[in-house]
Design an enzyme around this catalytic site. Sequence first.
Site, PDB file in Angstrom:
ATOM      1  CB  ILE A  95      -0.823   0.087   1.271  1.00 18.14           C
ATOM      2  CG1 ILE A  95      -1.803   1.216   1.176  1.00 18.14           C
ATOM      3  CG2 ILE A  95      -0.138  -0.032   2.488  1.00 18.14           C
ATOM      4  CD1 ILE A  95      -3.163   1.330   2.151  1.00 18.14           C
ATOM      5  CG  ASN A 136       6.092   3.247   6.903  1.00 15.19           C
ATOM      6  OD1 ASN A 136       5.653   4.240   7.307  1.00 15.19           O
ATOM      7  ND2 ASN A 136       5.375   2.717   5.915  1.00 15.19           N
ATOM      8  CE1 TYR A 143       0.243  -0.559   6.303  1.00 11.26           C
ATOM      9  CE2 TYR A 143       2.540  -1.184   7.082  1.00 11.26           C
ATOM     10  CZ  TYR A 143       1.597  -0.741   5.951  1.00 11.26           C
ATOM     11  OH  TYR A 143       2.090  -0.073   4.981  1.00 11.26           O
TER      12      TYR A 143
END
Lengths: 188, 191
Positions: A95, A136, A143
Site C-alpha cells: 500500500i 515507517n 497496520y
Amino acid sequence: MEGDLLTGNLVRLVAVDVEEDPRLISEWDRDSEFQRLLNSESAARYNPKQVREFLEKEIDSMHFYIIQRLEDDQKIGLIDLNGIDWVSRNAWVGIGIGEREFWGKGYGTDAMRVLLRYAFTILNLQRVTLNVFDFNQRGYASYKKCGFKEEGRLPSALLKAGKRWDLIFMGVLRSEWEELQKSMIEKE
Amino acid sequence: MFKTQLFESQSLLLEPYDPDKDAVVEAGFTRRWHYTWGSMLYSEAHPLSAFQVKKKREEQLKRCAESRDAFLFAIRLRENTKFIGVVELPWVSWSNRMAWMKVLIGEESLEAMYLPEAAKMGLRYVFEELDMALVASSTGEFQPQIFHALQGLGMRVYVRQRLMVYYQNRYWDRIIVGMPQSDWQIIYSEE
C-alpha cells in the site's frame, strides 16, 4: 453486509485505469520518500508508458486497486494483493499513499481495512501478510490498528540514505480479524 | 592467495545447472513435497515433468544471465558428479546487500548427509564473493531436518510467520532464518 464491499468510511478501492492511472503513478514516484516507504529496492523513475506496461503485464496476477477519496473522488494512492497462495490461502499486501497532503489522516488505514474485509470475506483467505520498514513508524502503527501483528524482523536488511534498517514482517489471521470486527461492533 | 575454494568442498561441487540433463533428474525430486515446496518451481506443489522443470530452469538461467540478481548452481557429488540438488539465490538485492538462499537436495538420505555442506558453500559464496551483508532463507516447522541444519551452521531464527503454510491437513508456521556477514566472519574466521 450489503452494498459495495470495496468502500470504506473515507475511501473506495477502484480498478486500475490503464489509460489514466500510469501518469498519476509516475507522478507520485517523483516523491522519493513515497517510493522509499513503498519499496525496499532503489527508488527510480518510470515514465507512464513503463508503468502502463507493468500494469498490463501484472494486472491478471494480482488484485491491484487505486485508492479514491469518497469526498471528491480524487485518486490518492494504490493498494494491491499479490503473491496469492490459494492452497495456504495467504496473500501479501502492498500500500502507498501517493499524495503527501493525505499522509497521516487515516486514508491508508481505511483502505487497508477495506482490503482485509475483501480478502477474508470474498477471497476466503485465512491470512494476509506484509513487510514494513522500521523507518515507517506511521505505516507500522496503521497496520497494528488494522489487526496485523509483528512476526519478526530481518535486522539491518535494508540500506537507505547510508543507514541500515530492519525489514519487519507482519501478518493477520482471519480468526484475529474476525475477533477485531466483533470487538469494534461491541464498542459502537 | 585464497585459503578456500568457492565451488568445491570435501564431498561436493557447485557446478553450472544443465537444463538438458539435470531437469530429468530434478523432475524425479519433485515427487517429494518438501523439495517441490522449497523450489517454488510451480505455484502449487506437485510432481513436475522433465519438460516443465527444464522450461522453468531455462527461464531462471536467462534471468540469472541478464539481470544478475539471481544465481543457480547444481550440487554434484565429487566422487561421481551425480546431480543431487541445487543451491539457489532466487533474489539478490544489490542495493541493500541482502540475498535470499535456498538449498534443495532431492533424496532424503542424501539431504541428511550433504545439506549442511551444501548450505555452507552457499553461505561462503554469498558472503565471500558477493559481499552480502545479510542472507535469509525460509523453511518451516514441517521441515525439521532443514531447519536444524541451517541453525547448526549458525543461522538464527528471525521471523515466524504464523500458520502460513498448508500441508497435510493443517497449517504450519513458515520460519525465516538468517545470518549477517559479521556472524559468518566470527564463526568461520579460522577456515
